[in-house]
Design an enzyme around this catalytic site. Structure first.
Site, PDB file in Angstrom:
ATOM      1  N   ASN A  52      44.610-111.532  48.888  1.00 64.63           N
ATOM      2  CA  ASN A  52      44.879-112.230  50.148  1.00 64.63           C
ATOM      3  C   ASN A  52      45.408-111.235  51.170  1.00 64.63           C
ATOM      4  O   ASN A  52      46.063-110.251  50.828  1.00 64.63           O
ATOM      5  CB  ASN A  52      45.828-113.418  49.951  1.00 64.63           C
ATOM      6  N   GLU A  54      47.280-111.676  54.804  1.00 67.04           N
ATOM      7  CA  GLU A  54      47.834-112.594  55.798  1.00 67.04           C
ATOM      8  C   GLU A  54      47.850-111.965  57.185  1.00 67.04           C
ATOM      9  O   GLU A  54      48.088-110.771  57.334  1.00 67.04           O
ATOM     10  CB  GLU A  54      49.247-113.016  55.404  1.00 67.04           C
ATOM     11  N   SER A  57      48.461-114.472  62.953  1.00 67.09           N
ATOM     12  CA  SER A  57      47.791-115.708  63.358  1.00 67.09           C
ATOM     13  C   SER A  57      47.292-116.349  62.066  1.00 67.09           C
ATOM     14  O   SER A  57      46.243-116.000  61.549  1.00 67.09           O
ATOM     15  CB  SER A  57      46.616-115.390  64.288  1.00 67.09           C
ATOM     16  N   CYS A  63      41.784-115.333  52.144  1.00 64.90           N
ATOM     17  CA  CYS A  63      42.188-115.647  50.772  1.00 64.90           C
ATOM     18  C   CYS A  63      41.546-114.666  49.797  1.00 64.90           C
ATOM     19  O   CYS A  63      40.482-114.102  50.073  1.00 64.90           O
ATOM     20  CB  CYS A  63      41.758-117.061  50.413  1.00 64.90           C
ATOM     21  N   GLU A  65      40.063-115.266  46.948  1.00 64.36           N
ATOM     22  CA  GLU A  65      38.781-115.720  46.405  1.00 64.36           C
ATOM     23  C   GLU A  65      37.635-115.375  47.353  1.00 64.36           C
ATOM     24  O   GLU A  65      36.600-114.848  46.940  1.00 64.36           O
ATOM     25  CB  GLU A  65      38.797-117.238  46.174  1.00 64.36           C
ATOM     26  N   CYS A 106      38.304-122.119  50.215  1.00 61.06           N
ATOM     27  CA  CYS A 106      37.805-121.397  49.034  1.00 61.06           C
ATOM     28  C   CYS A 106      37.038-122.342  48.111  1.00 61.06           C
ATOM     29  O   CYS A 106      36.034-121.953  47.514  1.00 61.06           O
ATOM     30  CB  CYS A 106      38.953-120.726  48.288  1.00 61.06           C
TER      31      CYS A 106
END
Length: 158
Positions: A52, A54, A57, A63, A65, A106
């Site tokens: 992931n 981040e 925003s 993610c 996956e 996902c």
């Protein structure tokens, strides 16, 4: 979703999980503190990982996956997908309960991949280093998922 023990995974799936766990350190999660990694297991035993990432925003956050699926697509090997494993841990030593399952976006991607492959895709979720996890499939995670194929006209015109 069914409980599963790490020791019940076949050797390739266990290898994918272990590889996903080693890439947790590369997760970029300054906001949630939740590190997530995924390993897409291919039929030849190869594992494509994703983490992931981040964003300030939140809507632009990627993610694990979808990162793994995108990497497999870019490498031209996504058609060889056999299963996906997810591993997570809190950056701080927070306690965890039931393993995470994929978010809605996902789930849609996994469902579309399952449809594309013509078979359901197993999904395994574990907290890092925990023995107990969850076993499910893409179709179980998103029953009745949206598919554009269901809505295409029989005789499309150009």
């Amino acid at each position: 979703m069914n409980p599963i023990l790490r020791s019940e995974l076949d050797s390739n799936t266990r290898k994918a999980l272990e590889l996903a766990e080693t890439t947790l350190a590369n997760s970029h999660c300054p906001h949630s503190g939740l590190c997530v990694s995924a390993g897409l297991l291919l039929e030849d035993g190869q594992v494509i990982t994703g983490i992931n990432y981040e964003s300030d925003s939140y809507g632009l956050t990627l993610c694990a996956e979808r990162t793994a699926l995108s990497r497999a697509q870019a490498k031209g090997v996504i058609e060889k997908a056999m299963a996906i494993v997810i591993s997570a841990r809190w950056r701080a030593n927070a306690s965890a309960s039931e393993p995470l399952t994929p978010c809605g976006a996902c789930r849609q991607w996994l469902s579309e991949l399952s449809h594309r492959l013509g078979r359901d895709l197993p999904v395994y979720s574990f907290w890092a280093s925990e023995e107990s996890g969850l076993s499910t499939t893409a179709r179980e995670l998103l029953p009745g998922s949206f598919s554009l194929d269901q809505h295409e006209p029989d005789n499309p015109t150009n």
